[in-house]
Design a protein around this motif. Structure first.
Motif, mmCIF file in Angstrom:
data_model
loop_
_atom_site.group_PDB
_atom_site.id
_atom_site.type_symbol
_atom_site.label_atom_id
_atom_site.label_comp_id
_atom_site.label_asym_id
_atom_site.label_seq_id
_atom_site.Cartn_x
_atom_site.Cartn_y
_atom_site.Cartn_z
ATOM 1 N N ASP A 1 -54.333 52.381 -86.011
ATOM 2 C CA ASP A 1 -54.513 51.053 -86.594
ATOM 3 C C ASP A 1 -55.623 50.266 -85.914
ATOM 4 N N GLU A 2 -55.661 50.312 -84.586
ATOM 5 C CA GLU A 2 -56.653 49.508 -83.872
ATOM 6 C C GLU A 2 -58.078 49.961 -84.180
ATOM 7 N N VAL A 3 -58.252 51.227 -84.535
ATOM 8 C CA VAL A 3 -59.577 51.726 -84.920
ATOM 9 C C VAL A 3 -59.894 51.330 -86.360
ATOM 10 N N VAL A 4 -58.904 51.441 -87.242
ATOM 11 C CA VAL A 4 -59.118 51.100 -88.656
ATOM 12 C C VAL A 4 -59.510 49.638 -88.807
ATOM 13 N N ARG A 5 -58.927 48.771 -87.976
ATOM 14 C CA ARG A 5 -59.197 47.333 -88.103
ATOM 15 C C ARG A 5 -60.588 46.940 -87.596
ATOM 16 N N ASP A 6 -61.270 47.832 -86.888
ATOM 17 C CA ASP A 6 -62.611 47.545 -86.357
ATOM 18 C C ASP A 6 -63.614 48.404 -87.130
ATOM 19 N N PRO A 7 -64.387 47.810 -88.050
ATOM 20 C CA PRO A 7 -65.267 48.614 -88.910
ATOM 21 C C PRO A 7 -66.210 49.532 -88.139
ATOM 22 N N GLN A 8 -66.782 49.066 -87.041
ATOM 23 C CA GLN A 8 -67.744 49.897 -86.322
ATOM 24 C C GLN A 8 -67.054 51.037 -85.577
ATOM 25 N N ARG A 9 -65.879 50.789 -85.010
ATOM 26 C CA ARG A 9 -65.123 51.872 -84.380
ATOM 27 C C ARG A 9 -64.682 52.892 -85.426
ATOM 28 N N LEU A 10 -64.310 52.404 -86.609
ATOM 29 C CA LEU A 10 -63.908 53.318 -87.675
ATOM 30 C C LEU A 10 -65.066 54.209 -88.081
ATOM 31 N N LEU A 11 -66.243 53.627 -88.240
ATOM 32 C CA LEU A 11 -67.410 54.420 -88.624
ATOM 33 C C LEU A 11 -67.717 55.477 -87.572
ATOM 34 N N ALA A 12 -67.626 55.101 -86.291
ATOM 35 C CA ALA A 12 -67.877 56.059 -85.215
ATOM 36 C C ALA A 12 -66.831 57.176 -85.218
ATOM 37 N N GLU A 13 -65.568 56.828 -85.507
ATOM 38 C CA GLU A 13 -64.502 57.830 -85.550
ATOM 39 C C GLU A 13 -64.703 58.804 -86.709
ATOM 40 N N VAL A 14 -65.105 58.282 -87.855
ATOM 41 C CA VAL A 14 -65.374 59.131 -89.026
ATOM 42 C C VAL A 14 -66.479 60.129 -88.700
ATOM 43 N N SER A 15 -67.504 59.650 -88.006
ATOM 44 C CA SER A 15 -68.610 60.530 -87.636
ATOM 45 C C SER A 15 -68.178 61.561 -86.602
ATOM 46 N N ALA A 16 -67.450 61.120 -85.571
ATOM 47 C CA ALA A 16 -67.065 62.015 -84.474
ATOM 48 C C ALA A 16 -66.059 63.067 -84.917
#
Length: 538
Positions: free
Chosen positions: A375-390
């Motif tokens: 949840d904490e990653v989903v709520r942060d757009p830039q962290r989410l984008l980095a997670e999708v890439s990684a």
């Protein structure tokens, strides 16, 4: 004299209301500034009166004059008498297509003919559509009536996939992961434990845990036992959880190992006489006898899950979805997105949102991997984008408001991403253009559907930027087994391009609202267009 003075004064007072300029009327109205107050103008010229208007004539043809009528309205229709009734129509070509205007004239002619043939009939009872247009709206733009998924049993299909990819990773969240075989064995232990506690067809089992591999094991275990799962979010207030459980007739509550204190609190808050069996997933698996696949429950019309939504009232209501509706949706996603073992599907939605169902379960039926993003990653757009890439995510589903946040930060390469699914909110053309400007090779699939109808009922694949003139994005066509109609309040078909209420028919329509027969009867109505007994519209 006093009376006359009073009358004159009153006359002067009300004179300010005799005339109001259109600018003031627009300010008083709900029509936004810059939009026209009126979009059409209808004039019937009948001066002097034509004596033939009272005659009954067999000739009901309309003549269409080509002379121009100058108005500042987008469309003007003028009707006038003569040897035959004349109709003069002018329209703004920037706003109307010629084919649409021709269809409007056909509808007008059909209504006028019906009025002449049945002058005593109410206008709402007069036919506007011909047989060809009804055929297009009912059949050509919809799936076959009675379409069913190829197989409506989740357990059998999942177990077949386990045999094909037993050692492949099926779910991952941070450093926590399970293979297909490990997930299957864990779900089997839960299923056997639930059956020992009397859980069977249509029994509701509530699941209280954070999103993770353990929660996915619980979901699959409940489905294998033949029950229906009801997800609970441990971050919701205990009062809300208690309210849901008190109204849901729950057979059992399975809670994660870190939710023991919350489960105990909720159990003590339940009214006397409302006592589901609370059991930790650890104890449930430990008490199970064996890890073999339980005998399948092949009843496509059984309850599969219940999603509680608040809607516009704020009062939770449980939408009940059948196994066949769930499976129809899960299986539709596989060919639509061309999913396979190489895919990684991001699981971003709360377990209490209906889109979580396919994010959790569709990958399990095609050898793909579920990547649960906290949840904490989903709520942060830039962290989410980095997670999708990684994490090498190939399928990502987000609401448009979150998508806007993803595009506000710096660009990151997403080499594995094959699809982006906007859902849950209206997708704007401007947001679509911004996406394609940054990721031109990643298509959008605009997804639309209510929780009451097994989630998505329509999908639109968008592979390029919308034109500048576009002011709305399509929701596409109905998925297999689903039929969509635009109807009026009497459940009559509206012509193409005419506003009405979107109604859903077919296998996706759920059972209604849990423990609320009145609301179910009001919103789930008999389907007048289906040949299948008992079919309903939502």
């Amino acid at each position: 004299m006093t009376w006359l003075q009073h009358l004159l004064a009153e006359n002067y007072r009300i004179r300010q209301y005799e005339y109001a300029p259109l600018v003031r009327i627009q300010q008083w109205s709900e029509v936004p500034s810059g939009q026209a107050l009126f979009r059409s103008l209808l004039v019937f010229e009948n001066a002097p009166k034509d004596a033939r208007l009272g005659e009954e004539r067999d000739d009901r043809s309309l003549s269409y004059d080509q002379d121009r009528v100058h108005t500042n309205y987008p469309m003007t229709v003028v009707g006038y008498p003569g040897e035959s009734m004349g109709v003069r129509l002018s329209y703004d070509r920037r706003l109307f297509e010629r084919a649409d205007v021709a269809r409007m004239l056909d509808h007008l002619k059909r209504l006028l003919e019906a009025m002449a043939a049945s002058p005593e009939a109410a206008i709402q009872d007069l036919p506007m559509l011909d047989d060809a247009e009804r055929q297009r709206l009912l059949v050509e733009w919809n799936g076959r009536d009675g379409s069913e998924p190829a197989a409506a049993d989740f357990s059998t299909r999942f177990e077949a996939q386990v045999r094909r990819t037993s050692e492949a990773v099926v779910v991952e969240c941070g450093d926590d992961r399970l293979t297909y075989d490990e997930l299957n064995r864990s779900a089997n232990r839960i299923a056997h434990g639930l059956r020992r506690r009397g859980v069977g067809t249509d029994n509701v089992v509530a699941l209280l845990d954070d999103r993770g591999p353990a929660l996915l094991s619980m979901i699959v275990g409940v489905l294998k036992a033949g029950g229906a799962y009801l997800p609970l979010d441990p971050h919701h207030p205990a009062e809300r959880l208690t309210q849901i459980l008190a109204s849901a007739c729950v057979k059992a509550v399975i809670f994660g190992n870190r939710q023991a204190a919350l489960a105990e609190t909720v159990a003590t808050m339940l009214p006397a006489g409302v006592g589901p069996d609370f059991v930790s997933v650890e104890n449930l698996e430990r008490d199970a006898q064996g890890e073999s696949n339980p005998s399948p429950v092949t009843a496509p019309q059984r309850l599969a899950y219940v999603i509680f939504t608040s809607g516009s009232t704020g009062v939770p209501k449980g939408a009940m979805v059948e196994s066949r509706g769930m499976m129809n949706h899960l299986l539709t996603k596989i060919p639509t997105l061309a999913l396979g073992p190489a895919d990684v599907v991001a699981q971003t939605a709360s377990q209490c949102f209906d889109i979580s169902v396919w994010q959790f379960l569709t990958p399990l039926l095609c050898g793909a991997k579920v990547q649960i993003i906290p949840d904490e990653v989903v709520r942060d757009p830039q962290r989410l984008l980095a997670e999708v890439s990684a994490r090498g995510v190939s399928v990502l589903e987000v609401v448009p408001s979150l998508l806007g946040g993803l595009l506000e930060g710096p660009s990151l390469p997403l080499p594995r991403l094959r699809w982006l699914l906007p859902t849950g909110e209206t997708l704007s053309p401007d947001l679509s253009r911004r996406w394609f400007a940054r990721y031109p090779t990643v298509p959008l699939v605009n997804a639309y559907g209510p929780a009451e109808c097994s989630d998505d009922v329509a999908l639109a694949c968008i592979r390029e930027q919308p034109a500048e003139a576009e002011f709305r994005m399509p929701i596409g066509r109905p998925i297999e087994g689903v039929r969509l109609y635009v109807l009026d309040r009497r459940l009559d078909l509206m012509p193409a391009g005419v506003a009405g209420e979107l109604c859903v028919g077919g296998v996706a329509v759920g059972l209604g609202y849990l423990s609320d027969p009145a609301k179910t009867a009001a919103l789930f109505v008999p389907d007048p267009f289906s040949s299948r007994p008992g079919s309903r519209l939502y």
